[in-house]
Design a protein around this motif. Structure first.
Motif, PDB file in Angstrom:
ATOM      1  N   GLU A 346     -34.010 -10.069  69.550  1.00 42.33           N
ATOM      2  CA  GLU A 346     -33.486  -8.806  69.344  1.00 42.33           C
ATOM      3  C   GLU A 346     -32.023  -9.159  69.478  1.00 42.33           C
ATOM      4  O   GLU A 346     -31.066  -8.775  68.955  1.00 42.33           O
ATOM      5  CB  GLU A 346     -33.482  -7.986  70.823  1.00 42.33           C
ATOM      6  N   ALA A 347     -31.940 -10.534  69.961  1.00 44.15           N
ATOM      7  CA  ALA A 347     -29.907 -11.519  70.128  1.00 44.15           C
ATOM      8  C   ALA A 347     -29.687 -10.902  68.195  1.00 44.15           C
ATOM      9  O   ALA A 347     -28.153 -10.933  68.156  1.00 44.15           O
ATOM     10  CB  ALA A 347     -30.174 -12.601  70.457  1.00 44.15           C
ATOM     11  N   ASP A 350     -28.410  -8.057  67.212  1.00 47.14           N
ATOM     12  CA  ASP A 350     -27.076  -6.939  68.642  1.00 47.14           C
ATOM     13  C   ASP A 350     -25.452  -7.120  67.720  1.00 47.14           C
ATOM     14  O   ASP A 350     -24.963  -7.499  67.624  1.00 47.14           O
ATOM     15  CB  ASP A 350     -27.291  -8.592  70.036  1.00 47.14           C
ATOM     16  N   ARG A 352     -22.924  -6.192  69.095  1.00 46.07           N
ATOM     17  CA  ARG A 352     -21.974  -7.412  69.981  1.00 46.07           C
ATOM     18  C   ARG A 352     -21.695  -8.229  69.545  1.00 46.07           C
ATOM     19  O   ARG A 352     -20.895  -9.027  69.445  1.00 46.07           O
ATOM     20  CB  ARG A 352     -22.072  -7.218  71.304  1.00 46.07           C
TER      21      ARG A 352
END
Length: 415
Positions: A346-347, A350, A352
């Motif tokens: 999932e990173a 992300d 962000r």
């Protein structure tokens, strides 16, 4: 204040001056000097980038997170400061929110304005989305051969890294015949007909596993593709690798436990297959801390709506990627080297954190770039321990806001 619909902030004159002085001007200066060799400290004065982050946080708080119109040195920009709008920034199609050049920004990932057929060639040739490139075997052999020069003499600095990566790039893109053509690399920044002719000559005889060899297999029924231009673009993209490799090795030198784990991975049998998940995570984390392009700048090609407010075509939209990736209010351990944060699939999605951007604007060379950089780091770590000589980093304290590769000096000792 709470950000809501139907509003766009507008910075006053004082806010705009602070933004230009603390954010836009340093970015312009960094872009101007980054292409020029210089000696000295390995990172910029710590105050300047932090002023920028403080200015952006103040604008976000003052306007409740809503996009803010700010007058910078080159005109008015719509500044994206809240995750809600960051998500929209990446979700907008590239024909609506188109790439705009920024000072010092590389064009290796600048495919937003390319026609669909050129993007399709990039995706296929660079094997976008595949962690192991189809030409991984030959590429790893090239990198292993060239990396022997990295460790000669027991030290490593930018000039040697550039020389090694440029040779590897010419072999990976154009074939072994181009390995010694240093002049070609020098001329890439001032492209003209003779440079194009040299690239075309190498491309005609390139081995099938090279990038231009793979590109030759794609049909061009309309004659609109530009194989020479794309080869030049691929070669130029390798310019990012030396600095990224040095930063990654410097950070590993400051974090002995991480370095030992990465070295152990480099010596495993699977390393020869190009997987290297731990080292790839280290490279991603380095790009989170020190992105190749600190600010993403786009121009709207049609009227767009942000928080219920319509903005005309031609609006300049700026997403300060470095600010978001190192925002302590939203990113845990924002100023610390934590490669483990990339262990989750999932990173990579992300918003962000966007070392390679997201959605349609995601760089097609992401996986190949990770493969090349991680493999070069593995070649160094397999037989050597890295000691960061300059600059000295505190592994427990916040890392500096900038690390200029020109100032990095590494000492290598045999394991």
């Amino acid at each position: 204040m709470t950000a809501g619909a139907g509003r766009t902030g507008r910075a006053g004159r004082a806010g705009s001056v602070r933004f230009a002085a603390a954010h836009t001007l340093p970015v312009l200066v960094r872009g101007f000097v980054s292409a020029r060799p210089r000696t000295g400290r390995g990172h910029a004065a710590p105050g300047r980038p932090r002023w920028s982050a403080a200015t952006l946080r103040a604008l976000r708080a003052r306007h409740g997170g809503a996009p803010v119109l700010v007058r910078g040195l080159t005109g008015t920009v719509l500044l994206i400061l809240d995750p809600q709008d960051v998500r929209q920034f990446y979700a907008e199609p590239v024909d609506t929110l188109a790439l705009a050049s920024a000072p010092g920004a590389p064009d290796g990932c600048a495919h937003a304005g390319l026609r669909a057929e050129r993007r399709a060639v990039d995706d296929a040739v660079l094997a976008a989305g595949l962690s192991v490139h189809p030409s991984c075997g030959p590429f790893l052999s090239v990198l292993a051969e060239e990396a022997r020069r990295l460790t000669a003499g027991g030290s490593l600095e930018l000039a040697r890294a550039r020389h090694v990566v440029a040779r590897a790039a010419r072999r990976i893109v154009l074939g072994d015949a181009a390995a010694e053509d240093v002049e070609l690399t020098r001329r890439l920044g001032r492209f003209h007909d003779k440079t194009g002719a040299r690239i075309a000559a190498y491309a005609a005889d390139a081995e099938p596993h090279t990038l231009v060899g793979r590109a030759r297999r794609h049909a061009d029924p309309t004659g609109s593709l530009d194989p020479v231009g794309q080869a030049r673009q691929w070669l130029s993209a390798f310019d990012l690798v030396p600095g990224l490799m040095l930063r990654t090795l410097l950070l590993l030198g400051a974090h002995p436990a991480e370095q030992s784990a990465a070295a152990a991975e480099a010596r495993e049998a699977d390393a020869a297959k190009g997987a290297l998940p731990r080292l790839r995570a280290c490279v991603r984390e380095t790009l989170r801390l020190y992105p190749a392009v600190p600010d993403l700048i786009r121009i709207t090609r049609a009227e767009t709506e942000w928080r219920g407010v319509r903005h005309p075509a031609g609006t300049c939209v700026l997403l300060p990627a470095l600010f978001h990736q190192r925002d302590p209010e939203r990113v845990p351990a924002a100023h610390v080297f934590v490669p483990g944060r990339w262990a989750s699939p999932e990173a990579a999605r992300d918003i962000r954190m966007a070392p390679f951007s997201h959605a349609e604007g995601r760089c097609p060379g992401e996986q190949l770039g990770l493969l090349v950089t991680a493999a070069l780091c593995a070649e160094v770590l397999r037989g050597h321990r890295v000691h960061g000589v300059r600059p000295a980093l505190d592994p427990l304290g916040p890392l500096p806001a900038a690390l200029e590769p020109q100032g990095i000096r590494l000492r290598l000792t045999r394991r």
